[in-house]
Each structure stands twice: as C-alpha cells, then as structure tokens.
Design a protein around this motif. Sequence first.
Motif, PDB file in Angstrom:
ATOM      1  N   GLU A 312       0.818  -1.214   0.000  1.00 49.49           N
ATOM      2  CA  GLU A 312       0.000   0.000   0.000  1.00 49.49           C
ATOM      3  C   GLU A 312       0.853   1.266   0.000  1.00 49.49           C
ATOM      4  O   GLU A 312       1.926   1.310   0.620  1.00 49.49           O
ATOM      5  CB  GLU A 312      -0.924   0.034   1.223  1.00 49.49           C
ATOM      6  N   THR A 313       0.342   2.307  -0.666  1.00 47.83           N
ATOM      7  CA  THR A 313       1.017   3.606  -0.666  1.00 47.83           C
ATOM      8  C   THR A 313       1.102   4.172   0.738  1.00 47.83           C
ATOM      9  O   THR A 313       2.115   4.772   1.129  1.00 47.83           O
ATOM     10  CB  THR A 313       0.260   4.583  -1.577  1.00 47.83           C
ATOM     11  N   THR A 314       0.032   3.990   1.506  1.00 47.32           N
ATOM     12  CA  THR A 314       0.034   4.512   2.878  1.00 47.32           C
ATOM     13  C   THR A 314       1.131   3.862   3.723  1.00 47.32           C
ATOM     14  O   THR A 314       1.665   4.497   4.640  1.00 47.32           O
ATOM     15  CB  THR A 314      -1.333   4.296   3.546  1.00 47.32           C
ATOM     16  N   ASP A 315       1.470   2.603   3.428  1.00 55.44           N
ATOM     17  CA  ASP A 315       2.556   1.947   4.165  1.00 55.44           C
ATOM     18  C   ASP A 315       3.871   2.693   3.957  1.00 55.44           C
ATOM     19  O   ASP A 315       4.695   2.802   4.873  1.00 55.44           O
ATOM     20  CB  ASP A 315       2.721   0.496   3.702  1.00 55.44           C
ATOM     21  N   CYS A 316       4.070   3.211   2.732  1.00 52.38           N
ATOM     22  CA  CYS A 316       5.297   3.964   2.448  1.00 52.38           C
ATOM     23  C   CYS A 316       5.373   5.231   3.293  1.00 52.38           C
ATOM     24  O   CYS A 316       6.433   5.565   3.846  1.00 52.38           O
ATOM     25  CB  CYS A 316       5.350   4.322   0.961  1.00 52.38           C
ATOM     26  N   PHE A 317       4.255   5.948   3.381  1.00 49.11           N
ATOM     27  CA  PHE A 317       4.283   7.207   4.133  1.00 49.11           C
ATOM     28  C   PHE A 317       4.362   6.968   5.648  1.00 49.11           C
ATOM     29  O   PHE A 317       4.956   7.769   6.370  1.00 49.11           O
ATOM     30  CB  PHE A 317       3.076   8.063   3.768  1.00 49.11           C
TER      31      PHE A 317
END
Length: 406
Positions: A312-317
């Motif tokens: 997930e993109t949110t995991d990156c942030f």
Amino acid sequence: MMTSARALCIGCTATLLAGTGAQAQEACTTYVVAAGDNLRYIARSAYGDSDMFRVIYQANVATIGAKADLIEIGASLVIPCDPRNTEASAAPVAAIQPGVELATGVIDPAKQPVEVVPDLPVVAAGQASATGTDATVVEAAAEAPVAASAPEPVAAQAAPVRMLTGNGYAPFVDEMLPGGGMFTQIVEMAIFRADPAIPYNLTFISDWQAHIDALLPAQAYDLSFPWVRPDCDVPATLSAGDLTRCENFEFSAPYYEIVDGFFARADSELVSATNFALFEGKRICRPEGYTTGVLDAVGLSVPRIELLRPLETTDCFEALATGKVDLVSIDAEVGDSAIASLGMTGDFLQNPHLTTLLSLHVIAHKSNPRAVEMIQQLDGGLVEMYESGEWYEIVSTALSQTNKRQ
C-alpha cells in the motif's frame, strides 16, 4: 489477496432498447440539447450524478443512436424521473436550462441501484461481491427472460469483458471513491462511447502484482487498469520486470498523464535536492506493482539505493513518518491523497525539482486476442470523449472532490 467485485452489464441491443425500454420510461421533463452538452453534463444537472447518463441514454436510444455517438444540438431528449426516487412520479425533475451551473452533488453509482430497462439482460451495479482474504470473486450474471410467446430460447449473450483494477490508488481507482475513481469512470465511459451494447464486469483486486503476474496471463481477466507504460522503445534501459511488461502486454492510448516524483519529510534537505545523485544510498519506498523504471532511468537502482516495496502507498508514508525510509517514490496526486487519508498533510513535501512525466493506460495480455481488440475499441471511445468534453468533465470533477477532501 483482498478482493471485491462490482458487476455492470449493459448487455442489450439497440433494437431492444428502442423497442420497449424508451417507451416504458415515464418522462418527467424533456430537454433540448444545446452547444457544449453531453450526456454526463445533462445527467449531473438532472440527478446530481453524472454517472446516471445511462438512464438518459436508455430513454433516448432511438434519438441518440445505437452507438451513442455525440448528441446533436437541437435534439429533444426525454429526461426520465429519477429511478432512485420512489416518489419520482409525484416530484418531477426540474427542467434543465442551457448555461445553468450544474449541480455538484455526486452519488456513488456503485452503492446505488441502476435503472434497468424492463426485460433486458442487465446486472445492476453492486449486485455481485466477494470479500475476505483469498476470497473467490463471484461475478453475477443476469439471464434474459424469455417472452411467453416465444417457443425458442433466447440466444446466449456474448461473454462480458472482464475488467480488473484495485484499491489504494486514489484519486484514480478505489471502490470507496465516487464511481470507483477517476480512471474507472474514464474507462467505463470509453466503453459506452465505443458501443453501449458491450457487456462487461469490473472487479477490484488489491494485489496489483497478481494482475500482471497471473490473472491477465491466465486470461482469468481481459483488461486491467491503470498501468504506467515503460519506455518500451529503448529496451536496453529497462529492468527485467519492465522488459517483460513491454514484451507481453498491449497498452492502450494514454488516458491520463501523471507527474511521478519523490516525497520526503517536510524538514528534510532532500525536499530541495536538484540532482538525483543526492538520492544515492538512500532508503526509497515505492509500492509493489509500480514500475521501477522511473528509478532505473535516473540511476537509482539497487544496490545504489535500498528499495522497500510494500503493498500500500500509505505503508510507504507511515515508514517515512517513522524514519524507516528517507523518500517515497510515487506520483503527486496519489501521494497527496495518501497523505490526506493518514491525516498527515503538511508533514511531507514533494521535491519540485526531480520529477518524471508518465502516462496511465489500460493493458491486455497479448495472448488474449479478444482483449487486444477491446483495447482498440476503447481507444476509439476515448477519442469521442475528448470531442464531447466528457473526459474533461470526469477529470475536473474527480480532482475537485479530491481537493475538498484534503
């Protein structure tokens, strides 16, 4: 693998639509087409939801035509009563006046019933679903009723085009967004423009890598979107994964251009970097399924960098917030949406100097000739959307909604 499904099948012939459907609709008002109109504009003004354009089309197929080409100025269209309103017959839709500002309210068609022409083989949006880890996706299919007087069974309908997308890629695709997201609406409208009689169903599977590694090659699905097209014209510069993508997949015309770049913590000196060499040795997060070609092209391949690839993109942030990575490599709009969803607006900034312009596409595996042909049909529908203004209407509405949420 998290899965869910939304089925929509406009599997009906022009003869059927014109023969009984349009005449059966109760007209609350009529509207004379003015310069600059398209069906989405009219539907948004009439119902507060531009994705209700199919209701208007079904009521006016004899006037508009079987292929739904551009509506003609001066044509008189029947505007049916709102099919979502049980009191529609008592509360007619207000007449639409050319030049009047359109309503801004949007209702997610994935959560609303779709008006179905009587006796047509149509599956309403949201009728099919499958949830849970490793769930089997159930795609509902409606059976066309056989008229009592017909001694022979109705001929089998053409198999629907099986389309595939995923979640976590706002504002482009996500089943929680209005209409499934900006890109979903563009693709569905391109199909409608290509031929309203094309049956299809749409499934959301959040394991993006599985789309290209297994599901499309096995022809479990025909089309997937949205995907970045690597620079296939210079294969020597591509990673093994991107080279495979170029060799094995057919790409549609560009549907939307994105600015791919790097996000860092607001207090990081990396925000102002003007040379990619300054990112060497850094820990960079780019979600799985995203091409690494943009990193490879600027010399940021492993082992020059440490690359983290969560789902997930949110995991990156979240990793960026806790100091586990130094940079997030993602396109600007997706990054801004992910940051807003985490409530971290202002904590991260995108480097304005080091960016790459990319385009988003629909893809089909080359071993699936039917899907490759469908790509060509969609490209034709996209051209008509540009001419009618529908592409701009979808994009501007989606971006406006995104800005309001941030």
